[in-house]
Design a protein around this motif. Structure first.
Motif, PDB file in Angstrom:
ATOM      1  N   GLY A  28       2.745   7.789 -11.245  1.00  0.00           N
ATOM      2  CA  GLY A  28       2.779   6.463 -10.522  1.00  0.00           C
ATOM      3  C   GLY A  28       2.335   5.870  -9.629  1.00  0.00           C
ATOM      4  O   GLY A  28       2.318   6.857  -8.591  1.00  0.00           O
ATOM      5  N   PHE A  29       1.748   4.943  -8.926  1.00  0.00           N
ATOM      6  CA  PHE A  29       1.464   4.779  -8.013  1.00  0.00           C
ATOM      7  C   PHE A  29       2.142   4.698  -6.451  1.00  0.00           C
ATOM      8  O   PHE A  29       2.199   5.552  -5.564  1.00  0.00           O
ATOM      9  CB  PHE A  29       0.827   3.376  -7.544  1.00  0.00           C
ATOM     10  N   ALA A  30       3.167   4.621  -6.567  1.00  0.00           N
ATOM     11  CA  ALA A  30       4.426   5.547  -5.415  1.00  0.00           C
ATOM     12  C   ALA A  30       4.578   6.413  -5.471  1.00  0.00           C
ATOM     13  O   ALA A  30       4.392   6.449  -3.784  1.00  0.00           O
ATOM     14  CB  ALA A  30       5.348   4.531  -5.560  1.00  0.00           C
ATOM     15  N   ARG A  31       5.207   7.043  -6.118  1.00  0.00           N
ATOM     16  CA  ARG A  31       5.275   8.512  -5.861  1.00  0.00           C
ATOM     17  C   ARG A  31       4.230   9.177  -5.495  1.00  0.00           C
ATOM     18  O   ARG A  31       4.190  10.523  -4.886  1.00  0.00           O
ATOM     19  CB  ARG A  31       5.717   9.442  -6.982  1.00  0.00           C
ATOM     20  N   THR A  32       2.352   8.852  -5.808  1.00  0.00           N
ATOM     21  CA  THR A  32       1.553   9.471  -5.846  1.00  0.00           C
ATOM     22  C   THR A  32       1.415   9.834  -4.009  1.00  0.00           C
ATOM     23  O   THR A  32       1.207   8.854  -3.115  1.00  0.00           O
ATOM     24  CB  THR A  32       0.334   9.065  -6.453  1.00  0.00           C
ATOM     25  N   THR A  33       0.316  11.458  -3.622  1.00  0.00           N
ATOM     26  CA  THR A  33       0.415  11.027  -2.462  1.00  0.00           C
ATOM     27  C   THR A  33      -1.005  11.162  -2.349  1.00  0.00           C
ATOM     28  O   THR A  33      -1.553  11.747  -3.010  1.00  0.00           O
ATOM     29  CB  THR A  33       0.819  11.675  -1.504  1.00  0.00           C
ATOM     30  N   MET A  34      -1.810  10.968  -1.033  1.00  0.00           N
ATOM     31  CA  MET A  34      -3.263  11.635  -0.689  1.00  0.00           C
ATOM     32  C   MET A  34      -3.057  12.904  -0.831  1.00  0.00           C
ATOM     33  O   MET A  34      -4.040  13.392  -1.136  1.00  0.00           O
ATOM     34  CB  MET A  34      -3.617  10.818   0.979  1.00  0.00           C
ATOM     35  N   ASP A  35      -1.726  13.465  -0.317  1.00  0.00           N
ATOM     36  CA  ASP A  35      -1.987  15.097  -0.679  1.00  0.00           C
ATOM     37  C   ASP A  35      -1.842  15.614  -1.813  1.00  0.00           C
ATOM     38  O   ASP A  35      -3.178  16.847  -2.629  1.00  0.00           O
ATOM     39  CB  ASP A  35      -1.144  15.951  -0.099  1.00  0.00           C
ATOM     40  N   VAL A 103      -3.527   3.519 -19.557  1.00  0.00           N
ATOM     41  CA  VAL A 103      -2.776   2.851 -18.365  1.00  0.00           C
ATOM     42  C   VAL A 103      -1.380   2.481 -19.321  1.00  0.00           C
ATOM     43  O   VAL A 103      -0.113   2.834 -18.912  1.00  0.00           O
ATOM     44  CB  VAL A 103      -3.788   1.588 -17.824  1.00  0.00           C
ATOM     45  N   VAL A 104      -1.893   1.521 -20.633  1.00  0.00           N
ATOM     46  CA  VAL A 104      -0.701   1.401 -21.255  1.00  0.00           C
ATOM     47  C   VAL A 104       0.348   2.582 -22.069  1.00  0.00           C
ATOM     48  O   VAL A 104       1.341   2.173 -22.186  1.00  0.00           O
ATOM     49  CB  VAL A 104      -1.106   0.389 -22.039  1.00  0.00           C
ATOM     50  N   THR A 105      -0.378   3.077 -22.054  1.00  0.00           N
ATOM     51  CA  THR A 105       0.945   4.568 -22.808  1.00  0.00           C
ATOM     52  C   THR A 105       0.615   5.467 -21.696  1.00  0.00           C
ATOM     53  O   THR A 105       1.621   6.276 -22.221  1.00  0.00           O
ATOM     54  CB  THR A 105      -0.241   5.175 -24.026  1.00  0.00           C
ATOM     55  N   SER A 106       1.103   5.269 -21.514  1.00  0.00           N
ATOM     56  CA  SER A 106       1.295   6.065 -19.568  1.00  0.00           C
ATOM     57  C   SER A 106       2.733   5.434 -19.330  1.00  0.00           C
ATOM     58  O   SER A 106       2.604   4.617 -19.856  1.00  0.00           O
ATOM     59  CB  SER A 106       0.294   5.972 -18.325  1.00  0.00           C
ATOM     60  N   PRO A 107       4.115   6.787 -19.114  1.00  0.00           N
ATOM     61  CA  PRO A 107       5.186   6.754 -18.560  1.00  0.00           C
ATOM     62  C   PRO A 107       4.820   5.667 -17.038  1.00  0.00           C
ATOM     63  O   PRO A 107       6.151   4.514 -17.351  1.00  0.00           O
ATOM     64  CB  PRO A 107       5.616   7.772 -18.399  1.00  0.00           C
ATOM     65  N   HIS A 108       3.824   5.695 -16.452  1.00  0.00           N
ATOM     66  CA  HIS A 108       3.967   4.205 -15.531  1.00  0.00           C
ATOM     67  C   HIS A 108       3.045   3.190 -15.565  1.00  0.00           C
ATOM     68  O   HIS A 108       2.543   2.816 -14.863  1.00  0.00           O
ATOM     69  CB  HIS A 108       3.233   5.546 -14.376  1.00  0.00           C
ATOM     70  N   GLY A 109       2.489   3.177 -16.461  1.00  0.00           N
ATOM     71  CA  GLY A 109       1.436   1.958 -16.880  1.00  0.00           C
ATOM     72  C   GLY A 109       2.027   0.752 -16.295  1.00  0.00           C
ATOM     73  O   GLY A 109       0.881  -0.155 -16.369  1.00  0.00           O
ATOM     74  N   ALA A 110       3.468   0.230 -16.340  1.00  0.00           N
ATOM     75  CA  ALA A 110       3.969  -0.927 -16.072  1.00  0.00           C
ATOM     76  C   ALA A 110       3.620  -1.381 -14.405  1.00  0.00           C
ATOM     77  O   ALA A 110       3.612  -2.121 -14.436  1.00  0.00           O
ATOM     78  CB  ALA A 110       5.863  -0.942 -16.511  1.00  0.00           C
ATOM     79  N   GLU A 111       3.964   0.140 -13.834  1.00  0.00           N
ATOM     80  CA  GLU A 111       3.750   0.236 -12.614  1.00  0.00           C
ATOM     81  C   GLU A 111       2.446  -0.172 -12.353  1.00  0.00           C
ATOM     82  O   GLU A 111       2.003  -0.832 -11.086  1.00  0.00           O
ATOM     83  CB  GLU A 111       4.442   0.944 -11.840  1.00  0.00           C
ATOM     84  N   LEU A 112       1.642   0.213 -12.508  1.00  0.00           N
ATOM     85  CA  LEU A 112       0.155   0.442 -12.301  1.00  0.00           C
ATOM     86  C   LEU A 112       0.159  -0.822 -12.822  1.00  0.00           C
ATOM     87  O   LEU A 112      -1.208  -1.276 -11.934  1.00  0.00           O
ATOM     88  CB  LEU A 112      -0.826   1.547 -13.143  1.00  0.00           C
ATOM     89  N   LEU A 113      -0.027  -1.560 -13.627  1.00  0.00           N
ATOM     90  CA  LEU A 113      -0.353  -2.784 -14.019  1.00  0.00           C
ATOM     91  C   LEU A 113       0.563  -4.225 -13.286  1.00  0.00           C
ATOM     92  O   LEU A 113      -0.397  -5.467 -12.865  1.00  0.00           O
ATOM     93  CB  LEU A 113      -0.057  -3.391 -15.244  1.00  0.00           C
ATOM     94  N   ASP A 114       1.401  -3.730 -12.192  1.00  0.00           N
ATOM     95  CA  ASP A 114       2.271  -4.862 -11.313  1.00  0.00           C
ATOM     96  C   ASP A 114       1.516  -3.953 -10.367  1.00  0.00           C
ATOM     97  O   ASP A 114       1.415  -5.390  -9.676  1.00  0.00           O
ATOM     98  CB  ASP A 114       3.636  -4.016 -10.923  1.00  0.00           C
ATOM     99  N   MET A 115       0.638  -3.544 -10.163  1.00  0.00           N
ATOM    100  CA  MET A 115       0.010  -3.560  -8.823  1.00  0.00           C
ATOM    101  C   MET A 115      -1.428  -4.246  -8.877  1.00  0.00           C
ATOM    102  O   MET A 115      -2.470  -4.168  -7.375  1.00  0.00           O
ATOM    103  CB  MET A 115      -1.015  -2.231  -8.693  1.00  0.00           C
ATOM    104  N   LYS A 116      -1.477  -5.340 -10.122  1.00  0.00           N
ATOM    105  CA  LYS A 116      -2.684  -5.930 -10.113  1.00  0.00           C
ATOM    106  C   LYS A 116      -3.291  -6.971  -8.758  1.00  0.00           C
ATOM    107  O   LYS A 116      -4.029  -7.636  -8.783  1.00  0.00           O
ATOM    108  CB  LYS A 116      -2.365  -6.745 -10.793  1.00  0.00           C
TER     109      LYS A 116
END
Length: 198
Positions: A28-35, A103-116
Motif C-alpha cells: 500500500g501507499f501509506a506503509r511504503t517508504t522510500m527505503d 491494482v484492483v486485485t491487489s490487497p491494497h488496490g482500494a487504497e491506491l485507487l483512493d490516491m486518485k
C-alpha cells in the motif's frame, strides 16, 4: 494530453517505477517508504532521491507511465482490424479494464485507487486524450457509414464522453472484469447503433 513521450524511457527510472509499483501493490501507499522502494530497485536511498523527491512523486510518475500506456493501447486497438464494435471493445478492454487488473486485485488496490486526488490532473489529461481518440474513431465510422451525427442530435465527442462516463459509472457498480466487459460491450453496441443509417 498524456502520450507515449511522457513514459519513462530512462532504464534507471523505469526500474525504479517498476519496483515501486510492486512495493505499492504489496504494502500500500501509506506503509511504503522510500527505503522500501530503494531496496526493491536495488539502489541506495540517496541515489533514489536523485531521481525522485518523494514517494508521491514516484506514484505520479507511475500513474503517468500507466496512463500513457493506456492511451497507446487504445490508439493501437482503434486503428487495428475488425468492425467498429470489435476495435472499440478491444480498446476499452486493453486501455481500461485489463490495465487496472493488477491494482484492483491487489490487497491494497482500494487504497491506491483512493490516491486518485494526487493524480487528478494526470487523469484529466489522460481522459481528454482518450476522448479525442475514441471520438476520432466514432467520427471515422459515421463518415464511412454515411451517417450525419448532427442530424441525429449527436456528435462524435458527445458519444465518446457518454461511453467514458458510462464506463466510469460502471466501475463503481461492477468489480468483476468479465461483467465489466459485458457492460462495456452493451455501451459500445448502443454507440454502434447510433452510427448505422436509419
Amino acid at each position: 494530453m498524456i502520450e507515449s513521450e511522457d513514459i519513462a524511457t530512462d532504464p534507471k527510472r523505469a526500474r525504479i517505477l517498476d519496483s515501486a509499483m510492486k512495493v505499492f501493490l504489496a504494502y500500500g501507499f501509506a506503509r511504503t517508504t522510500m527505503d522500501d522502494i530503494a531496496r526493491a530497485a536495488d539502489m541506495s536511498r540517496p541515489a533514489l532521491y536523485l531521481q525522485f523527491k518523494n514517494k508521491t512523486d514516484i506514484f505520479r510518475a507511475i500513474a503517468m507511465m500507466l496512463l500513457g500506456r493506456s492511451i497507446e493501447q487504445a490508439k493501437t486497438a482503434l486503428n487495428g482490424d475488425g468492425t467498429f464494435a470489435e476495435r472499440m471493445t478491444r480498446a476499452i478492454d486493453e486501455a481500461l479494464i485489463s490495465m487496472m487488473r493488477a491494482v484492483v486485485t491487489s490487497p491494497h488496490g482500494a487504497e491506491l485507487l483512493d490516491m486518485k486526488s494526487s493524480v487528478a490532473d494526470l487523469v484529466g489529461r489522460w481522459r481528454g486524450g482518450l476522448v479525442e481518440h475514441v471520438a476520432a474513431a466514432i467520427e471515422e465510422e459515421a463518415v464511412g457509414n454515411g451517417v450525419d451525427l448532427a442530424a441525429k442530435g449527436l456528435s462524435a465527442k458527445l458519444l465518446a464522453d457518454m461511453l467514458l462516463d458510462g464506463l466510469e459509472g460502471m466501475k463503481t457498480r461492477i468489480s468483476d472484469p468479465d461483467e465489466q466487459r459485458q457492460a462495456a460491450a452493451a455501451l459500445i453496441k448502443v454507440i454502434d447503433l447510433a452510427l448505422q443509417k436509419s
